[in-house]
Design an enzyme around this catalytic site. Sequence first.
Site, PDB file in Angstrom:
ATOM      1  N   ASN A 260      -0.130   2.814   3.367  1.00 35.17           N
ATOM      2  CA  ASN A 260       1.145   2.811   2.661  1.00 35.17           C
ATOM      3  C   ASN A 260       0.963   3.639   1.391  1.00 35.17           C
ATOM      4  O   ASN A 260       0.345   3.183   0.437  1.00 35.17           O
ATOM      5  CB  ASN A 260       1.542   1.363   2.327  1.00 35.17           C
ATOM      6  CG  ASN A 260       2.850   1.288   1.563  1.00 35.17           C
ATOM      7  OD1 ASN A 260       3.525   2.296   1.366  1.00 35.17           O
ATOM      8  ND2 ASN A 260       3.203   0.086   1.123  1.00 35.17           N
TER       9      ASN A 260
ATOM     10  N   LYS B 287       3.239   4.596  -0.605  1.00 34.56           N
ATOM     11  CA  LYS B 287       4.202   4.220  -1.657  1.00 34.56           C
ATOM     12  C   LYS B 287       4.828   5.476  -2.279  1.00 34.56           C
ATOM     13  O   LYS B 287       5.111   6.421  -1.560  1.00 34.56           O
ATOM     14  CB  LYS B 287       3.510   3.312  -2.679  1.00 34.56           C
ATOM     15  CG  LYS B 287       2.785   2.155  -1.975  1.00 34.56           C
ATOM     16  CD  LYS B 287       2.318   1.073  -2.890  1.00 34.56           C
ATOM     17  CE  LYS B 287       1.645  -0.018  -2.053  1.00 34.56           C
ATOM     18  NZ  LYS B 287       1.304  -1.186  -2.815  1.00 34.56           N
TER      19      LYS B 287
ATOM     20  N   HIS C 200       8.637  -4.955   2.718  1.00 33.57           N
ATOM     21  CA  HIS C 200       7.467  -4.873   1.839  1.00 33.57           C
ATOM     22  C   HIS C 200       7.793  -5.604   0.535  1.00 33.57           C
ATOM     23  O   HIS C 200       8.919  -5.547   0.039  1.00 33.57           O
ATOM     24  CB  HIS C 200       7.091  -3.412   1.566  1.00 33.57           C
ATOM     25  CG  HIS C 200       5.781  -3.296   0.852  1.00 33.57           C
ATOM     26  ND1 HIS C 200       5.679  -3.469  -0.509  1.00 33.57           N
ATOM     27  CD2 HIS C 200       4.521  -3.089   1.310  1.00 33.57           C
ATOM     28  CE1 HIS C 200       4.395  -3.356  -0.852  1.00 33.57           C
ATOM     29  NE2 HIS C 200       3.677  -3.117   0.229  1.00 33.57           N
TER      30      HIS C 200
ATOM     31  N   GLU D   5       7.284  -4.961  -2.444  1.00 34.99           N
ATOM     32  CA  GLU D   5       7.848  -4.144  -3.530  1.00 34.99           C
ATOM     33  C   GLU D   5       9.334  -3.884  -3.297  1.00 34.99           C
ATOM     34  O   GLU D   5      10.106  -3.721  -4.238  1.00 34.99           O
ATOM     35  CB  GLU D   5       7.040  -2.840  -3.676  1.00 34.99           C
ATOM     36  CG  GLU D   5       5.694  -3.126  -4.340  1.00 34.99           C
ATOM     37  CD  GLU D   5       4.552  -2.218  -3.923  1.00 34.99           C
ATOM     38  OE1 GLU D   5       4.793  -1.130  -3.379  1.00 34.99           O
ATOM     39  OE2 GLU D   5       3.392  -2.611  -4.153  1.00 34.99           O
TER      40      GLU D   5
ATOM     41  N   GLU E 152       0.675 -10.041   3.444  1.00 32.39           N
ATOM     42  CA  GLU E 152       0.235  -9.440   2.187  1.00 32.39           C
ATOM     43  C   GLU E 152       0.563 -10.365   1.022  1.00 32.39           C
ATOM     44  O   GLU E 152       1.694 -10.356   0.508  1.00 32.39           O
ATOM     45  CB  GLU E 152       0.969  -8.114   1.957  1.00 32.39           C
ATOM     46  CG  GLU E 152       0.723  -7.073   3.020  1.00 32.39           C
ATOM     47  CD  GLU E 152       1.051  -5.682   2.486  1.00 32.39           C
ATOM     48  OE1 GLU E 152       0.129  -4.868   2.395  1.00 32.39           O
ATOM     49  OE2 GLU E 152       2.215  -5.430   2.128  1.00 32.39           O
TER      50      GLU E 152
ATOM     51  N   GLY F 166      -2.488  -4.333  -4.993  1.00 32.86           N
ATOM     52  CA  GLY F 166      -2.741  -3.413  -6.100  1.00 32.86           C
ATOM     53  C   GLY F 166      -3.472  -4.049  -7.274  1.00 32.86           C
ATOM     54  O   GLY F 166      -3.520  -3.474  -8.352  1.00 32.86           O
TER      55      GLY F 166
ATOM     56  N   SER G 134      -5.245  -5.069  -1.477  1.00 33.24           N
ATOM     57  CA  SER G 134      -6.553  -4.621  -1.983  1.00 33.24           C
ATOM     58  C   SER G 134      -7.636  -4.504  -0.908  1.00 33.24           C
ATOM     59  O   SER G 134      -8.798  -4.790  -1.161  1.00 33.24           O
ATOM     60  CB  SER G 134      -7.020  -5.515  -3.132  1.00 33.24           C
ATOM     61  OG  SER G 134      -6.103  -5.414  -4.217  1.00 33.24           O
TER      62      SER G 134
HETATM   63  P1  PGA Z   1      -2.944  -2.259  -1.993  1.00 32.49           P
HETATM   64  O1  PGA Z   1      -1.455  -2.244  -1.389  1.00 32.49           O
HETATM   65  O2  PGA Z   1      -3.881  -1.976  -0.848  1.00 32.49           O
HETATM   66  O3  PGA Z   1      -2.954  -1.175  -3.008  1.00 32.49           O
HETATM   67  O4  PGA Z   1      -3.170  -3.611  -2.561  1.00 32.49           O
HETATM   68  C1  PGA Z   1      -1.188  -2.820  -0.149  1.00 32.49           C
HETATM   69  C2  PGA Z   1       0.290  -2.738   0.169  1.00 32.49           C
HETATM   70  O5  PGA Z   1       1.123  -2.837  -0.742  1.00 32.49           O
HETATM   71  O6  PGA Z   1       0.678  -2.583   1.329  1.00 32.49           O
END
Ligand code: PGA
Length: 247
Positions: free
Chosen positions: A9, A11, A94, A96, A166, A172, A212
């Site tokens: 992803n 983003k 997601h 976000e 997640e 993140g 992460s």
């Molecule tokens: P990250 O993001 O690996 O940077 O924690 C995962 C995601 O948002 O799908």
Amino acid sequence: MRRKVVSANWKMNLTLTQTVEFINEIKDSCNTTDTTVVFYVPAINIVPAVEAVKGTNIQIGCQNMHFLDNGAYTGNVSADMLLAVGVKHVLVGHSERRFYHNETNEHVNKKMLQAAKKGMIATLCVGERLEEKEQNITHEVVALQVKTALHGVHRRHLKNIIIAYEPLWAIGTGKTATNEEAQEVCRLIREIVCEMYDISAAMNISIIYGGSVNKENAKELFAMKDIDGGLVGGASLKPDFSEIIKA
Ligand code: PGA
């Protein structure tokens, strides 16, 4: 045998030139036949990305789509627009999107129904917030997210659905769920799919973990019984993303 899935992803990262350069740099090492590999790129970079992965098994996906066919929805992308450029994969719900764009479980459900109607492959994202984890209601939160998202989705569409667990506190932040924590929630999700559909649906659906994931922790996470791969943010923007796919 369930399909292994490792998705990137990206983003809101990489311009057009950076996208194509990065894909060219990593595509050979990420090309595999035994794992589904999807790069979720920003909508504006989808067309050149599709072009750049030609000749590999890598798929390009969109990070979001609208739940209606078309209309006055400024800034949105429809399923037909994605299909027209050869894109079948889409991320739905997601965290976000839920957090910054106020997407509710009901919106997520509409998108899942739209994806099913259009024959798209949807990765449904679910996961609890830190407060919810601390209140010990992870199972309730995730169960509600999964049940609402899949409400009205016919069993025949399940083959086009991947579920990504997640936990928000792990996205993140560099803080990963322990292997056991991730396994426990992925197991719960499989149980819910079994309750909603049947055992074979539950055994066949790919459930992946995100938050992460990196090349150090991927192998152990992906070795857990109910974890079939990962959804990777930060670490998927590094040239050694292929190490995670190999894991
Ligand atoms: P990250 O993001 O690996 O940077 O924690 C995962 C995601 O948002 O799908």
